[in-house]
Each structure stands twice: as structure tokens, then as C-alpha cells.
Design an enzyme around this catalytic site. Structure first.
Site, short mmCIF file in Angstrom:
data_model
loop_
_atom_site.label_atom_id
_atom_site.label_comp_id
_atom_site.label_asym_id
_atom_site.label_seq_id
_atom_site.Cartn_x
_atom_site.Cartn_y
_atom_site.Cartn_z
N HIS A 233 40.23 42.32 40.15
CA HIS A 233 41.78 42.12 39.76
C HIS A 233 42.45 42.72 40.88
CE1 HIS A 233 41.23 41.07 35.56
NE2 HIS A 233 40.49 41.89 35.13
N GLY B 269 36.56 48.63 31.02
CA GLY B 269 37.69 48.86 32.05
C GLY B 269 38.78 48.26 32.09
N HIS C 241 33.83 44.18 38.68
CA HIS C 241 35.00 43.69 37.95
C HIS C 241 36.52 43.55 38.32
CE1 HIS C 241 36.24 41.09 34.13
NE2 HIS C 241 37.30 41.73 34.28
N GLU C 242 36.78 45.09 38.03
CA GLU C 242 38.08 45.72 38.17
C GLU C 242 38.61 45.46 39.50
OE1 GLU C 242 39.13 45.97 35.34
OE2 GLU C 242 37.59 46.07 34.11
N CYS D 7 36.78 39.78 29.73
CA CYS D 7 37.90 40.41 30.21
C CYS D 7 39.12 40.42 29.23
CB CYS D 7 38.42 39.62 31.57
SG CYS D 7 39.84 40.25 32.34
N LEU D 8 39.72 41.74 29.12
CA LEU D 8 40.99 41.78 28.30
C LEU D 8 41.94 40.71 28.65
CD1 LEU D 8 41.76 45.59 28.07
CD2 LEU D 8 40.89 44.14 26.47
N GLN E 189 46.40 44.30 35.65
CA GLN E 189 46.59 43.79 34.24
C GLN E 189 47.75 44.34 33.46
OE1 GLN E 189 42.16 44.80 33.88
NE2 GLN E 189 42.25 43.14 32.50
NI NI Z 1 39.17 42.14 33.66
#
Ligand code: NI
Length: 168
Positions: free
Chosen positions: A137, A46, A133-134, A91-92, A51
Site C-alpha cells: 500500500h 493490518g 501486504h501493508e 483487504c479493507l 488507506q
Molecule cells: Ni490492504
């Protein structure tokens, strides 16, 4: 299409709230394509627009494992949630950290697609977890905020050390 650079913790831009999308035009379509390309290049499941330094309520997922099922959620809103369970996340934007957080494992979501069409969908398992999760953000929250105080303090200390030593 282009691969977008990802903002990493503790960059304060990760705390910014994203604006709802009002105009469904070619520029939005380009953003969606770029997010999907970036998602596939990073092999994540995701990715949210903030981000990539774009503060619009857009997120993409692909749970297929072979880049065959990109899903787009614009202006997402959760209509219903199941009881929560403990799930492992990463997470990225927070490289190298894996932690257990509490999330609903089933959700019903309403969102818009890239053309502005509203849809509702039931999501389960990792797909439900990933979308939550997204969505965090989009309101400037990170999964590490949901970890124990002990883990958060250790994380902050190691991020400060990396920053002062000039590491990326
Ligand atoms: Ni993330």
C-alpha cells in the site's frame, strides 16, 4: 482518538506513493493511535496510512485476534526474505475479494517506532504476510495486482458496474 474512513478500490488515491516520515511528533502519534483504533474497529489484521488518505510510510498490524497486540512500523524496509509461498489475502480497501497471492512467509524487517527508534525484527507466517501486504500500500500496490489476469479483469468489470450504478 478517531476512527478513520477507508479509501476503497478503484479510488486512484490507492495508487499514490507515500512519503517517508521525517518528524516524529504528536501529530504522528495521533495518526498512529487513529490507525490502531480503526484497525481494531474493523477487525482487520493490518492497515496502512494511505488507506486512510494519509500518504506517510506508516502501517499497523494486530495479529492477536483480540486487539491486544498492536504493532507499529514506520518507514519499513525488508532486509531479507524467505522463499515464497501461496497465501490467501483480503483487504479493507477491496471489500468482498479474497485471493491467493505469492508472499515470503518469513522476513527480516527494519523500521522505526512512533518515537523514531530504529528496530529490526524477524516476522513469520501471517505477520510476515500482513506486513508485506501493508508495505505494498505504501507504494500504491494492491494485493489484487498480484492475482491472475482473469481475476483482475473480472474485478475491474464488477467495480465499474458498481460505480456506474451508484453503489458505494
Ligand atoms: Ni490492504
Amino acid at each position: 482518538m478517531a476512527c478513520l474512513p477507508i479509501i476503497e478500490y478503484p479510488d486512484p488515491r490507492l495508487r499514490q506513493c507515500s512519503e517517508p516520515v521525517a518528524i516524529f511528533d504528536a501529530e504522528l502519534g495521533q495518526l498512529v493511535d487513529d490507525l490502531i483504533e480503526t484497525l481494531h474497529a474493523t477487525k482487520a489484521i493490518g492497515l496502512s496510512a494511505p488507506q486512510a488518505n494519509v500518504f506517510s510510510q506508516v502501517l499497523v498490524t494486530d495479529l492477536s485476534g483480540n486487539a491486544s497486540d498492536p504493532q507499529v512500523y514506520i518507514n519499513p524496509e525488508i532486509l531479507a526474505k524467505s522463499v515464497p509461498g501461496l497465501v490467501e489475502e483480503s483487504c479493507l480497501s477491496v471489500p468482498g475479494v479474497v485471493g491467493n497471492v505469492v508472499r515470503a512467509t518469513q522476513i527480516r524487517i527494519r523500521a522505526q517506532d512512533r518515537a523514531g527508534e530504529i528496530f529490526e525484527r524477524n516476522l513469520e507466517g501471517m505477520h510476515a504476510v500482513c506486513v508485506q501486504h501493508e508495505m505494498d500500500h505504501l507504494v500504491g500496490k494492491l494485493f489484487v495486482d498480484r492475482l491472475s489476469l482473469f481475476r483482475r479483469l473480472r474485478l475491474r468489470a464488477s467495480a465499474a458496474r458498481a460505480h456506474s450504478s451508484g453503489a458505494a
